[in-house]
Design a protein around this motif. Structure first.
Motif, PDB file in Angstrom:
ATOM      1  N   ILE A  54       0.860  -1.188   0.000  1.00 33.06           N
ATOM      2  CA  ILE A  54       0.000   0.000   0.000  1.00 33.06           C
ATOM      3  C   ILE A  54       0.894   1.234   0.000  1.00 33.06           C
ATOM      4  CG2 ILE A  54      -1.589   1.339   1.461  1.00 33.06           C
ATOM      5  CD1 ILE A  54      -2.961  -0.928   0.143  1.00 33.06           C
ATOM      6  N   GLY A  55       0.487   2.288  -0.710  1.00 34.35           N
ATOM      7  CA  GLY A  55       1.360   3.457  -0.753  1.00 34.35           C
ATOM      8  C   GLY A  55       0.671   4.765  -1.082  1.00 34.35           C
ATOM      9  N   LEU A  56       1.475   5.822  -1.072  1.00 27.14           N
ATOM     10  CA  LEU A  56       1.047   7.166  -1.443  1.00 27.14           C
ATOM     11  C   LEU A  56       2.105   7.777  -2.346  1.00 27.14           C
ATOM     12  CD1 LEU A  56      -0.058   8.516   2.073  1.00 27.14           C
ATOM     13  CD2 LEU A  56      -1.594   7.885   0.197  1.00 27.14           C
ATOM     14  N   MET A  57       1.722   8.784  -3.113  1.00 26.08           N
ATOM     15  CA  MET A  57       2.682   9.544  -3.908  1.00 26.08           C
ATOM     16  C   MET A  57       3.205  10.690  -3.048  1.00 26.08           C
ATOM     17  SD  MET A  57       3.186   8.357  -7.019  1.00 26.08           S
ATOM     18  CE  MET A  57       3.710   9.769  -7.990  1.00 26.08           C
ATOM     19  N   ILE A  58       4.477  10.648  -2.729  1.00 26.74           N
ATOM     20  CA  ILE A  58       5.084  11.660  -1.862  1.00 26.74           C
ATOM     21  C   ILE A  58       6.247  12.308  -2.613  1.00 26.74           C
ATOM     22  CG2 ILE A  58       6.249  12.076   0.347  1.00 26.74           C
ATOM     23  CD1 ILE A  58       4.750   9.592   1.416  1.00 26.74           C
ATOM     24  N   ASP A  59       6.135  13.608  -2.804  1.00 26.24           N
ATOM     25  CA  ASP A  59       7.138  14.358  -3.569  1.00 26.24           C
ATOM     26  C   ASP A  59       7.396  13.730  -4.935  1.00 26.24           C
ATOM     27  OD1 ASP A  59       7.412  16.307  -1.675  1.00 26.24           O
ATOM     28  OD2 ASP A  59       9.187  15.445  -0.738  1.00 26.24           O
ATOM     29  N   LYS A  61       7.064  10.690  -5.925  1.00 26.76           N
ATOM     30  CA  LYS A  61       7.511   9.291  -5.972  1.00 26.76           C
ATOM     31  C   LYS A  61       6.569   8.416  -5.142  1.00 26.76           C
ATOM     32  CE  LYS A  61      12.429  10.473  -6.414  1.00 26.76           C
ATOM     33  NZ  LYS A  61      13.759  10.337  -5.791  1.00 26.76           N
ATOM     34  N   PRO A  62       6.286   7.189  -5.612  1.00 25.61           N
ATOM     35  CA  PRO A  62       5.440   6.298  -4.822  1.00 25.61           C
ATOM     36  C   PRO A  62       6.236   5.702  -3.659  1.00 25.61           C
ATOM     37  CG  PRO A  62       6.171   5.195  -6.823  1.00 25.61           C
ATOM     38  CD  PRO A  62       6.673   6.606  -6.906  1.00 25.61           C
ATOM     39  N   LEU A  63       5.637   5.695  -2.484  1.00 25.37           N
ATOM     40  CA  LEU A  63       6.260   5.074  -1.313  1.00 25.37           C
ATOM     41  C   LEU A  63       5.316   4.004  -0.800  1.00 25.37           C
ATOM     42  CD1 LEU A  63       8.547   5.015   0.806  1.00 25.37           C
ATOM     43  CD2 LEU A  63       7.208   6.664   2.142  1.00 25.37           C
ATOM     44  N   TYR A  64       5.803   2.765  -0.743  1.00 23.26           N
ATOM     45  CA  TYR A  64       4.966   1.630  -0.362  1.00 23.26           C
ATOM     46  C   TYR A  64       5.469   0.958   0.922  1.00 23.26           C
ATOM     47  CZ  TYR A  64       3.185   1.647  -5.209  1.00 23.26           C
ATOM     48  OH  TYR A  64       2.615   1.987  -6.408  1.00 23.26           O
ATOM     49  N   ARG A  65       4.543   0.329   1.626  1.00 23.08           N
ATOM     50  CA  ARG A  65       4.863  -0.553   2.743  1.00 23.08           C
ATOM     51  C   ARG A  65       3.924  -1.754   2.666  1.00 23.08           C
ATOM     52  NH1 ARG A  65       8.694   2.122   2.780  1.00 23.08           N
ATOM     53  NH2 ARG A  65       9.753   3.184   4.506  1.00 23.08           N
ATOM     54  N   ALA A  66       4.372  -2.879   3.213  1.00 23.73           N
ATOM     55  CA  ALA A  66       3.560  -4.095   3.218  1.00 23.73           C
ATOM     56  C   ALA A  66       2.477  -4.013   4.292  1.00 23.73           C
ATOM     57  CB  ALA A  66       4.454  -5.310   3.469  1.00 23.73           C
ATOM     58  N   ALA A 102      -7.429   8.957  -1.910  1.00 18.41           N
ATOM     59  CA  ALA A 102      -7.010   7.788  -2.682  1.00 18.41           C
ATOM     60  C   ALA A 102      -5.659   7.286  -2.214  1.00 18.41           C
ATOM     61  CB  ALA A 102      -6.936   8.139  -4.166  1.00 18.41           C
ATOM     62  N   VAL A 103      -5.471   5.980  -2.324  1.00 19.24           N
ATOM     63  CA  VAL A 103      -4.179   5.367  -2.010  1.00 19.24           C
ATOM     64  C   VAL A 103      -3.788   4.461  -3.171  1.00 19.24           C
ATOM     65  CG1 VAL A 103      -4.520   5.441   0.490  1.00 19.24           C
ATOM     66  CG2 VAL A 103      -5.242   3.425  -0.790  1.00 19.24           C
ATOM     67  N   LEU A 104      -2.506   4.187  -3.255  1.00 17.73           N
ATOM     68  CA  LEU A 104      -1.985   3.269  -4.263  1.00 17.73           C
ATOM     69  C   LEU A 104      -1.933   1.856  -3.690  1.00 17.73           C
ATOM     70  CD1 LEU A 104       1.074   5.394  -5.451  1.00 17.73           C
ATOM     71  CD2 LEU A 104      -1.092   5.090  -6.673  1.00 17.73           C
ATOM     72  N   MET A 105      -2.155   0.875  -4.525  1.00 21.08           N
ATOM     73  CA  MET A 105      -2.020  -0.518  -4.112  1.00 21.08           C
ATOM     74  C   MET A 105      -1.421  -1.317  -5.255  1.00 21.08           C
ATOM     75  SD  MET A 105      -4.840  -3.247  -2.671  1.00 21.08           S
ATOM     76  CE  MET A 105      -5.588  -3.615  -4.259  1.00 21.08           C
ATOM     77  N   LYS A 106      -0.320  -2.004  -4.992  1.00 20.31           N
ATOM     78  CA  LYS A 106       0.258  -2.861  -6.022  1.00 20.31           C
ATOM     79  C   LYS A 106      -0.671  -4.031  -6.303  1.00 20.31           C
ATOM     80  CE  LYS A 106       5.114  -1.602  -5.682  1.00 20.31           C
ATOM     81  NZ  LYS A 106       6.511  -2.106  -5.601  1.00 20.31           N
ATOM     82  N   LYS A 107      -0.507  -4.626  -7.447  1.00 19.70           N
ATOM     83  CA  LYS A 107      -1.501  -5.571  -7.942  1.00 19.70           C
ATOM     84  C   LYS A 107      -1.323  -7.011  -7.489  1.00 19.70           C
ATOM     85  CE  LYS A 107      -2.692  -2.773 -11.959  1.00 19.70           C
ATOM     86  NZ  LYS A 107      -2.892  -2.696 -13.418  1.00 19.70           N
TER      87      LYS A 107
END
Length: 270
Positions: A54-59, A61-66, A102-107
């Motif tokens: 799961i992640g967000l776009m910060i500056d 760039k996408p930043l993800y954590r499990a 909204a949040v990012l999620m890898k597939k």
């Protein structure tokens, strides 16, 4: 820091290979624990107990954590249970999300805390500390868990009493759920302990296993590799110590490609 958390902003900037999903609800339990739910992509499939990035776009760039998916595989939404780290690279921003963000999620989901990684048994223990409860929140809401085991025991150990609230609410809701409530009421047991405040059961889960208090409180015999299975999710120390206890009792560690008597989730350590 520039954080893009609106769907329209992310649509233009999101990296390839990621879903853009909308937060539907947020609940804060303590100053450092919260859960959020978000929409689920129609094409997204996972096994209860798995995790996803799961992640967000910060500056820019996408930043993800499990993050373990706390909702079961049949749920129309995705639920996550998270800590809040004041200066955490991701959680300092993620803890501020609101419905509509909204949040990012890898597939691709993955993970070892799945029913398929255990050989058949009678009783399954889900040992957790803190937010390590999340994958088990998924598994205890999955009918497959109750088809596979006669008894489902979730242990949740936290530092403070208020940190148990997510799990207490979860188990109560599960036992009243129209889909699996009847099965859960019959088979699900919830064991809670606290390490830093007064509570009916006080102590680390490893100590409570070793001194027999866990089994005494539950009214079950000590660990037996012939019928007992285990899943472990928590801090690095807890993983190491609980794994050693299970191995001493004669259980062997399994994996997706080699099912055995217990499994450990290491994706969140370090």
């Amino acid at each position: 820091m520039n954080v893009l958390s609106k769907p329209a902003d992310l649509e233009a900037a999101a990296p390839a290979g990621a879903f853009i999903q909308e937060v539907t609800s947020v609940q804060h339990y303590t100053d450092h624990l919260f859960k959020f739910r978000m929409t689920r992509p129609a094409s997204f499939r996972f096994r209860s107990g798995e995790f996803v990035m799961i992640g967000l776009m910060i500056d820019g760039k996408p930043l993800y954590r499990a993050y373990s998916i706390a909702s079961p595989s049949w749920d129309e939404e995705l639920e996550f249970f998270s800590i809040k780290v004041p200066d955490g690279p991701l959680t300092q921003y993620l803890q501020k999300v609101q419905p509509g963000d909204a949040v990012l999620m890898k597939k691709k989901p993955t993970g070892t805390l799945v029913n398929d990684a255990l050989v058949p048994g009678k009783r399954v223990y889900m040992f957790s500390t803190g937010t390590g409860l999340a994958p088990f929140a998924s598994l205890i809401r999955d009918p497959d868990t109750y088809e596979k085991f006669d008894e489902v025991i979730v242990t949740h150990t936290c530092r403070q009493v208020e940190e148990l609230r997510y799990g207490l609410d979860l188990v109560e809701a599960t036992k009243n759920d129209p889909l699996i409530g009847e099965l859960a009421a019959e088979k699900l047991k919830h064991f809670t302990s606290v390490t830093r405040e007064d509570y009916p059961v006080k102590g680390r889960i490893t100590d409570l296993i070793e001194n027999g208090r866990l089994f005494e409180e539950l009214g079950v015999p000590p660990l037996d590799p012939a019928i007992d299975r285990g899943m472990i999710c928590g801090s690095m120390d807890m993983l190491r110590d609980t794994k050693a206890i299970l191995e001493k009792a004669g259980l062997h560690e399994g994996a997706n490609n080699k099912p055995a008597e217990f499994v450990v989730e290491r994706a969140f350590v370090g």
